[in-house]
Design an enzyme around this catalytic site. Structure first.
Site, mmCIF file in Angstrom:
data_model
loop_
_atom_site.group_PDB
_atom_site.id
_atom_site.type_symbol
_atom_site.label_atom_id
_atom_site.label_comp_id
_atom_site.label_asym_id
_atom_site.label_seq_id
_atom_site.Cartn_x
_atom_site.Cartn_y
_atom_site.Cartn_z
ATOM 1 N N ASP A 67 46.030 -37.929 -4.319
ATOM 2 C CA ASP A 67 47.327 -37.574 -4.388
ATOM 3 C C ASP A 67 48.134 -37.231 -2.931
ATOM 4 O O ASP A 67 47.198 -37.154 -2.077
ATOM 5 C CB ASP A 67 47.617 -36.569 -5.423
ATOM 6 C CG ASP A 67 46.570 -35.425 -5.252
ATOM 7 O OD1 ASP A 67 45.977 -35.454 -4.325
ATOM 8 O OD2 ASP A 67 46.265 -34.757 -6.441
ATOM 9 N N HIS A 138 44.887 -30.336 -15.353
ATOM 10 C CA HIS A 138 45.361 -31.622 -14.397
ATOM 11 C C HIS A 138 44.098 -32.085 -13.665
ATOM 12 O O HIS A 138 43.361 -31.488 -13.455
ATOM 13 C CB HIS A 138 46.529 -31.338 -13.662
ATOM 14 C CG HIS A 138 46.550 -30.662 -12.280
ATOM 15 N ND1 HIS A 138 47.297 -29.651 -12.232
ATOM 16 C CD2 HIS A 138 45.794 -30.618 -11.267
ATOM 17 C CE1 HIS A 138 47.101 -29.119 -10.897
ATOM 18 N NE2 HIS A 138 46.159 -29.836 -10.406
ATOM 19 N N GLU A 143 49.917 -33.997 -14.541
ATOM 20 C CA GLU A 143 50.034 -32.660 -15.269
ATOM 21 C C GLU A 143 50.113 -33.112 -16.887
ATOM 22 O O GLU A 143 50.118 -33.939 -17.220
ATOM 23 C CB GLU A 143 51.427 -32.335 -14.882
ATOM 24 C CG GLU A 143 51.652 -31.869 -13.567
ATOM 25 C CD GLU A 143 50.934 -30.523 -13.125
ATOM 26 O OE1 GLU A 143 50.137 -30.224 -13.482
ATOM 27 O OE2 GLU A 143 51.580 -29.873 -12.032
#
Ligand code: GLP
Length: 245
Positions: A67, A138, A143
């Protein structure tokens, strides 16, 4: 899921690093999925030591990071690009062009997600994915509520995640509101997953992972469906004696 507990965070880091470096030695062209956050930093330190002392080479290794924050320039020390450079890449012989991280500064983050998936298809599948665990369950930045069929996508970060990550920033107002993350399904495509869980603040999440049901409301629970997951947890995750009533 194969669960291994270690007496300390240092032991967890050593165990994780020796597992990863063995995999790299066995397959010098391995594709690794990498995570950021506090949990894997000890493992990265050990991998650097191993590279320097034993010469484990990353010349032919490809990496994909999970990410990146949206709107965060590579130069910003809080970007995951800068994190990876500081904690691993600048210390080993990996080739820059084989290290992939979503571009948080893309003018079109949705398009960037598609491009990242294309890179995953081209260079993947990921052989070994390293994961940390968010206190709310998460994985990556997926999420609670994220669909288990999600691919790389833009997420709005929850207040609890922004608060948890504000320790790296001046304050919560400086924490980006959005991120690009590999989706749950993109993560599940990895051939093997190594989940690292450390610290008393992960105790509840760890318990939910072990004993809770599989649900989109607790993204890590989907890992129970993966055929090859190894979990390394340190004692502080298990030790109930230090819970303050
Ligand atoms: C962060 C990252 C995750 C990480 C998790 C736990 O927000 N996006 O990839 O695994 O939260 O972080 P930490 O290891 O610092 O507890």
């Amino acid at each position: 899921m194969d669960i291994i507990t270690t007496p300390s965070y240092e032991a967890l880091s050593k165990e994780a690093a020796s597992y990863v470096s063995r995999k790299v030695q066995e397959n010098p062209h391995i594709v690794l999925g990498l995570a950021t956050g506090s949990t894997p930093t000890g493992m990265y330190e050990q991998l650097i030591k191993d590279h320097i002392t034993l010469g484990t080479s990353y010349r032919n290794v490809t990496t994909f990071n999970l990410d990146e924050y949206v709107g965060m320039s590579k130069k910003n020390p809080n970007s995951y690009y800068a994190f990876m450079k500081k904690h691993l890449f600048q210390h080993i012989d990996i080739q820059n062009e084989f290290t992939f991280i979503p571009d948080g500064m893309s003018g079109d983050p949705q398009k960037e997600c598609g491009l990242y998936e294309e890179k995953l298809s081209k260079h993947g599948p990921i052989d070994l994915q390293i994961l940390g665990l968010g206190a709310n369950g998460h994985i990556g930045f997926n999420e609670p509520g994220t669909s288990s069929s999600s691919r790389t996508h833009v997420v709005e970060l929850t207040d609890s995640t922004r608060k948890a990550n504000s320790r790296f920033f001046k304050g919560i107002e400086d924490v980006p509101t959005h991120a690009i993350t590999m989706g749950i399904d993109s993560i599940m495509d990895a051939k093997e997953i190594l989940l690292l869980v450390a610290g008393a603040n992960k105790r509840e999440a760890f318990e939910k992972l072990l004993y809770g049901e599989i649900s989109d409301n607790f993204p890590a629970s989907i890992l129970k469906k993966h055929p090859c997951v190894k979990i390394l947890a340190d004692q502080s995750v298990l030790d109930t004696s230090s819970i303050i009533a």
